[in-house]
Design a protein around this motif. Structure first.
Motif, PDB file in Angstrom:
ATOM      1  N   THR A  29      57.099  68.241  55.327  1.00 30.61           N
ATOM      2  CA  THR A  29      57.694  68.857  54.018  1.00 30.61           C
ATOM      3  C   THR A  29      58.596  67.318  53.824  1.00 30.61           C
ATOM      4  O   THR A  29      59.543  67.067  54.545  1.00 30.61           O
ATOM      5  CB  THR A  29      58.463  70.041  54.311  1.00 30.61           C
ATOM      6  OG1 THR A  29      57.571  71.062  54.420  1.00 30.61           O
ATOM      7  CG2 THR A  29      59.465  70.258  52.933  1.00 30.61           C
ATOM      8  N   ALA A  72      60.774  65.330  50.707  1.00 32.69           N
ATOM      9  CA  ALA A  72      61.894  65.639  49.564  1.00 32.69           C
ATOM     10  C   ALA A  72      62.496  64.645  49.087  1.00 32.69           C
ATOM     11  O   ALA A  72      62.769  63.280  49.941  1.00 32.69           O
ATOM     12  CB  ALA A  72      62.906  66.865  50.058  1.00 32.69           C
ATOM     13  N   ALA A  81      60.952  68.692  46.034  1.00 32.35           N
ATOM     14  CA  ALA A  81      60.294  68.655  47.337  1.00 32.35           C
ATOM     15  C   ALA A  81      58.702  68.982  47.112  1.00 32.35           C
ATOM     16  O   ALA A  81      58.287  69.489  46.154  1.00 32.35           O
ATOM     17  CB  ALA A  81      60.927  69.834  48.113  1.00 32.35           C
ATOM     18  N   ASP A 118      55.704  70.428  49.761  1.00 28.79           N
ATOM     19  CA  ASP A 118      55.192  70.813  51.236  1.00 28.79           C
ATOM     20  C   ASP A 118      54.013  70.233  51.754  1.00 28.79           C
ATOM     21  O   ASP A 118      53.363  69.437  51.423  1.00 28.79           O
ATOM     22  CB  ASP A 118      55.271  72.415  51.056  1.00 28.79           C
ATOM     23  CG  ASP A 118      54.105  72.830  50.060  1.00 28.79           C
ATOM     24  OD1 ASP A 118      54.193  74.215  49.687  1.00 28.79           O
ATOM     25  OD2 ASP A 118      53.043  72.261  50.046  1.00 28.79           O
ATOM     26  N   TRP A 119      53.713  71.020  52.903  1.00 26.47           N
ATOM     27  CA  TRP A 119      52.306  70.511  53.622  1.00 26.47           C
ATOM     28  C   TRP A 119      50.932  70.512  52.706  1.00 26.47           C
ATOM     29  O   TRP A 119      50.493  69.598  53.109  1.00 26.47           O
ATOM     30  CB  TRP A 119      52.264  71.355  55.060  1.00 26.47           C
ATOM     31  CG  TRP A 119      53.081  71.205  55.966  1.00 26.47           C
ATOM     32  CD1 TRP A 119      54.468  70.940  56.106  1.00 26.47           C
ATOM     33  CD2 TRP A 119      53.066  71.191  57.371  1.00 26.47           C
ATOM     34  NE1 TRP A 119      54.971  70.851  57.210  1.00 26.47           N
ATOM     35  CE2 TRP A 119      54.097  71.142  58.104  1.00 26.47           C
ATOM     36  CE3 TRP A 119      51.739  71.630  58.079  1.00 26.47           C
ATOM     37  CZ2 TRP A 119      54.098  71.131  59.481  1.00 26.47           C
ATOM     38  CZ3 TRP A 119      51.737  71.633  59.448  1.00 26.47           C
ATOM     39  CH2 TRP A 119      52.987  71.105  60.232  1.00 26.47           C
ATOM     40  N   SER A 120      51.024  71.579  51.960  1.00 25.77           N
ATOM     41  CA  SER A 120      50.001  71.751  51.286  1.00 25.77           C
ATOM     42  C   SER A 120      49.713  70.351  49.983  1.00 25.77           C
ATOM     43  O   SER A 120      48.775  70.322  49.484  1.00 25.77           O
ATOM     44  CB  SER A 120      49.708  73.040  50.263  1.00 25.77           C
ATOM     45  OG  SER A 120      50.833  72.992  49.419  1.00 25.77           O
ATOM     46  N   SER A 147      56.727  71.798  45.639  1.00 26.46           N
ATOM     47  CA  SER A 147      57.448  73.015  45.765  1.00 26.46           C
ATOM     48  C   SER A 147      58.695  73.490  44.883  1.00 26.46           C
ATOM     49  O   SER A 147      58.987  74.373  44.577  1.00 26.46           O
ATOM     50  CB  SER A 147      57.865  73.025  47.344  1.00 26.46           C
ATOM     51  OG  SER A 147      56.954  72.676  48.063  1.00 26.46           O
ATOM     52  N   SER A 178      59.363  71.267  59.250  1.00 27.59           N
ATOM     53  CA  SER A 178      58.914  72.568  58.950  1.00 27.59           C
ATOM     54  C   SER A 178      58.108  72.443  57.674  1.00 27.59           C
ATOM     55  O   SER A 178      57.935  71.664  56.834  1.00 27.59           O
ATOM     56  CB  SER A 178      60.429  73.140  58.561  1.00 27.59           C
ATOM     57  OG  SER A 178      60.094  74.285  57.774  1.00 27.59           O
ATOM     58  N   GLN A 179      57.338  73.600  57.618  1.00 28.74           N
ATOM     59  CA  GLN A 179      56.324  74.071  56.634  1.00 28.74           C
ATOM     60  C   GLN A 179      57.024  74.509  55.424  1.00 28.74           C
ATOM     61  O   GLN A 179      56.546  74.598  54.185  1.00 28.74           O
ATOM     62  CB  GLN A 179      55.223  74.823  57.244  1.00 28.74           C
ATOM     63  CG  GLN A 179      54.098  74.381  58.246  1.00 28.74           C
ATOM     64  CD  GLN A 179      52.985  75.208  58.412  1.00 28.74           C
ATOM     65  OE1 GLN A 179      52.447  75.696  57.585  1.00 28.74           O
ATOM     66  NE2 GLN A 179      53.006  75.518  59.831  1.00 28.74           N
ATOM     67  N   ASP A 180      58.477  74.817  55.546  1.00 30.98           N
ATOM     68  CA  ASP A 180      59.063  75.495  54.415  1.00 30.98           C
ATOM     69  C   ASP A 180      59.969  74.294  53.664  1.00 30.98           C
ATOM     70  O   ASP A 180      60.580  73.741  54.477  1.00 30.98           O
ATOM     71  CB  ASP A 180      59.788  76.780  54.761  1.00 30.98           C
ATOM     72  CG  ASP A 180      58.837  77.821  55.369  1.00 30.98           C
ATOM     73  OD1 ASP A 180      59.328  78.548  56.424  1.00 30.98           O
ATOM     74  OD2 ASP A 180      57.788  77.947  54.958  1.00 30.98           O
ATOM     75  N   TYR A 181      60.057  74.256  52.307  1.00 30.28           N
ATOM     76  CA  TYR A 181      60.898  73.249  51.912  1.00 30.28           C
ATOM     77  C   TYR A 181      62.325  73.875  51.883  1.00 30.28           C
ATOM     78  O   TYR A 181      62.479  75.227  51.783  1.00 30.28           O
ATOM     79  CB  TYR A 181      60.496  72.995  50.371  1.00 30.28           C
ATOM     80  CG  TYR A 181      60.744  74.062  49.351  1.00 30.28           C
ATOM     81  CD1 TYR A 181      59.888  75.070  49.140  1.00 30.28           C
ATOM     82  CD2 TYR A 181      62.096  73.641  48.667  1.00 30.28           C
ATOM     83  CE1 TYR A 181      60.447  75.923  48.240  1.00 30.28           C
ATOM     84  CE2 TYR A 181      62.154  74.756  47.698  1.00 30.28           C
ATOM     85  CZ  TYR A 181      61.560  75.716  47.326  1.00 30.28           C
ATOM     86  OH  TYR A 181      61.904  76.625  46.441  1.00 30.28           O
ATOM     87  N   TYR A 227      66.904  68.758  56.481  1.00 37.68           N
ATOM     88  CA  TYR A 227      65.831  67.551  56.903  1.00 37.68           C
ATOM     89  C   TYR A 227      66.214  66.756  57.954  1.00 37.68           C
ATOM     90  O   TYR A 227      67.439  66.348  58.105  1.00 37.68           O
ATOM     91  CB  TYR A 227      65.881  66.958  55.430  1.00 37.68           C
ATOM     92  CG  TYR A 227      65.128  67.663  54.189  1.00 37.68           C
ATOM     93  CD1 TYR A 227      65.728  68.369  53.517  1.00 37.68           C
ATOM     94  CD2 TYR A 227      63.595  67.646  54.190  1.00 37.68           C
ATOM     95  CE1 TYR A 227      65.119  69.380  52.631  1.00 37.68           C
ATOM     96  CE2 TYR A 227      63.152  68.249  53.215  1.00 37.68           C
ATOM     97  CZ  TYR A 227      63.630  69.044  52.317  1.00 37.68           C
ATOM     98  OH  TYR A 227      63.301  69.867  51.526  1.00 37.68           O
TER      99      TYR A 227
END
Length: 124
Positions: free
Chosen positions: A33, A35, A50, A52-54, A58, A101-104, A111
């Protein structure tokens, strides 16, 4: 160990655009992730955007929403921040941050990895 290196900062007139880059090494950006934060002298570091992984953006700070865009290019393992309609209040050192982490998060304490920062100065 993830290393981040920002580039592309500089001096720009208000109303113009600038793109800054964050090159990552040690891990692919598809598993981070990422940012952008910014900081001016005497103030706390402020969340900007930010991704994210995708690869989907975000979140954006309200102060930059509609003007800034975060994106990434996986082939060069780099994340970008395109800044349009720049204002003098956007002047700051811009930092790239990353976390496994996968969550921002909008909290800079979340971070794990940080770049050295790149200065962006917007003249009026």
């Amino acid at each position: 160990q993830v290393q981040l290196e920002e580039s592309g900062g500089g001096l720009v007139q208000a109303g113009n655009s600038l793109r800054i880059s964050c090159s990552a090494s040690g891990r692919t950006v598809t598993t981070l992730t990422m940012a952008w934060f910014r900081q001016t002298s005497g103030k706390e570091r402020e969340f900007v955007a930010a991704i994210d992984w995708s690869g989907a953006p975000s979140a954006y700070a309200d102060s930059v929403k509609g003007r800034f865009a975060i994106s990434r290019r996986e082939t060069v393992n780099t994340v970008y921040l395109r800044m349009n309609a720049l204002k003098p209040e956007d002047t700051a050192v811009y930092y790239c941050a990353a976390d496994r982490s996968q969550d921002y998060s909008t909290d800079d304490g979340s971070y794990e990895y940080w770049g050295q920062g790149t200065q962006v100065t917007v003249s009026s």
